[in-house]
Design an enzyme around this catalytic site. Structure first.
Site, PDB file in Angstrom:
ATOM      1  NE  ARG A  33      47.059  33.207  43.935  1.00 30.93           N
ATOM      2  CZ  ARG A  33      45.989  33.486  43.207  1.00 30.93           C
ATOM      3  NH1 ARG A  33      45.789  34.710  42.763  1.00 30.93           N
ATOM      4  NH2 ARG A  33      45.099  32.547  42.929  1.00 30.93           N
ATOM      5  CD  GLN A 102      42.647  40.180  34.626  1.00 29.29           C
ATOM      6  OE1 GLN A 102      42.285  39.104  35.087  1.00 29.29           O
ATOM      7  NE2 GLN A 102      43.921  40.415  34.314  1.00 29.29           N
ATOM      8  CB  ILE A 104      36.376  46.139  40.718  1.00 32.82           C
ATOM      9  CG1 ILE A 104      37.068  45.833  42.066  1.00 32.82           C
ATOM     10  CG2 ILE A 104      36.167  44.855  39.919  1.00 32.82           C
ATOM     11  CD1 ILE A 104      36.270  44.896  42.971  1.00 32.82           C
ATOM     12  CG  HIS A 120      36.825  40.936  36.783  1.00 30.08           C
ATOM     13  ND1 HIS A 120      38.140  40.681  37.121  1.00 30.08           N
ATOM     14  CD2 HIS A 120      36.480  39.974  35.897  1.00 30.08           C
ATOM     15  CE1 HIS A 120      38.567  39.613  36.455  1.00 30.08           C
ATOM     16  NE2 HIS A 120      37.586  39.174  35.709  1.00 30.08           N
ATOM     17  CB  CYS A 154      16.931  50.531  47.426  1.00 29.91           C
ATOM     18  SG  CYS A 154      16.334  51.668  46.136  1.00 29.91           S
ATOM     19  CB  CYS A 157      12.028  50.133  46.495  1.00 34.69           C
ATOM     20  SG  CYS A 157      13.429  49.042  46.125  1.00 34.69           S
ATOM     21  CB  ILE A 236      53.114  48.488  35.698  1.00 36.11           C
ATOM     22  CG1 ILE A 236      52.648  48.923  34.312  1.00 36.11           C
ATOM     23  CG2 ILE A 236      52.135  48.892  36.793  1.00 36.11           C
ATOM     24  CD1 ILE A 236      51.467  48.169  33.815  1.00 36.11           C
TER      25      ILE A 236
END
Length: 242
Positions: A33, A102, A104, A120, A154, A157, A236
Site C-alpha cells: 500500500r 510473510q 517472499i 508465502h 522448463c 521438458c 524496524i
C-alpha cells in the site's frame, strides 16, 4: 537497539521473530500500500493485486501475470538490512530460534538466518508444473528461458515454470505452518515486526504464543498493540540494529 527491547532479548532464551512487508521495505522492496507498492502498480493494469496474484489469474492470463510479477515482485539486487542482519546475529548467538516471515524475497537467509518459515513461499524457488524440475530466479528472469509471451519454460521438458509463492486462492504449506506454530508456541519472547497483523491466516499465528514477552515493532498501530508488553512505532531496522 532500543534499550527496553535489548533488556527483553538479554533475558530471553527462546525468541521467535514474526515479520511482514515492513521488514523488507528498508531494503527498497515496496509493500502493498505504499506510494510505490503493488496497489500503485495496479494503475497500469486496471486490476487489483489480489486478482492479478490469484491462482485463477495465473492460469487464465499467464502472460499478463508474468509481466506484472517480474515488474513488481522481483528485486534480485535487494540486500538484507539492519533488521535482517540483527536477527541472523541473534540466531547465531542462540537467542533467536526461528524467523517466521510473510515475505517472499529470501533476504533473511541471505543475511544468514538458518531457521526460516516462509509462509508465502519464495521467489527464489521455481518449479516446472509438468516435471517438477527446480529453476532459479535467474532462469525466470532470463528472456532466453522464456517463450515469446515472457512465460518461463522448463529447460528439461518445456513445461511452464511456476514460482513457489502462495498465490491468492492457494493454501499455505501445511509443514511450514506447523513448524511456525511449534516455534511460536515454544518461545518465551515473540517479536512481531513490520506487519499490520490484518492478513490472515498468517496473523492468526499470534494466538499460539504463550510466552512472557510480546513485542510489537511497526510504524503504524496494530490491532494487538494493547496486548503487547512493548510497543515501538518506528522503523524496524533502526530499532533492531545490533
Amino acid at each position: 537497539m532500543d534499550e527496553k527491547l535489548k533488556t527483553i532479548i538479554d533475558e530471553s532464551k527462546s525468541i521467535v521473530f514474526f515479520g511482514g512487508a515492513g521488514v523488507s521495505t528498508e531494503s527498497n522492496i515496496p509493500d502493498f500500500r505504499s506510494e510505490k507498492g503493488l496497489y500503485h502498480a495496479q494503475q497500469e493494469y486496471g486490476r487489483s493485486p489480489e486478482e492479478m496474484l490469484s491462482h485463477t489469474f495465473f492460469l487464465q492470463h499467464m502472460k499478463t501475470f508474468y509481466d506484472y510479477y517480474k515488474k513488481n515482485l522481483l528485486y534480485p539486487d535487494a540486500q538484507p538490512n539492519k533488521a535482517h542482519l540483527a536477527l541472523a546475529k541473534l540466531e547465531a548467538e542462540g537467542k533467536v530460534k526461528a524467523v517466521v516471515t510473510q515475505n517472499i524475497d529470501g533476504l533473511h537467509q541471505k543475511a544468514g538466518s538458518k531457521t526460516v518459515y516462509e509462509l508465502h513461499g519464495s521467489v527464489l524457488r521455481n518449479y516446472c508444473m509438468k516435471c517438477h524440475t527446480f529453476h532459479s530466479l535467474e532462469d525466470v528472469m532470463n528472456p532466453a528461458s522464456c517463450d515469446e509471451d515472457g512465460i518461463p519454460r522448463c529447460k528439461v521438458c518445456g513445461g511452464i515454470v511456476k514460482p513457489d509463492v502462495v498465490l491468492y486462492e492457494e493454501a499455505l504449506d501445511e509443514d511450514c505452518i506447523n513448524g511456525a506454530v511449534e516455534a511460536i508456541a515454544a518461545a518465551d519472547t515473540l517479536i512481531i515486526g513490520g506487519t499490520s497483523l490484518v492478513v490472515y491466516p498468517a496473523a492468526g499465528l499470534i494466538r499460539y504464543f504463550r510466552g512472557k514477552n510480546l513485542v510489537l515493532i511497526n510504524k503504524s498501530v496494530t490491532p494487538y498493540d494493547d496486548k503487547a508488553d512493548l510497543v515501538i512505532h518506528d522503523a524496524i531496522g533502526k530499532v533492531m540494529e545490533y
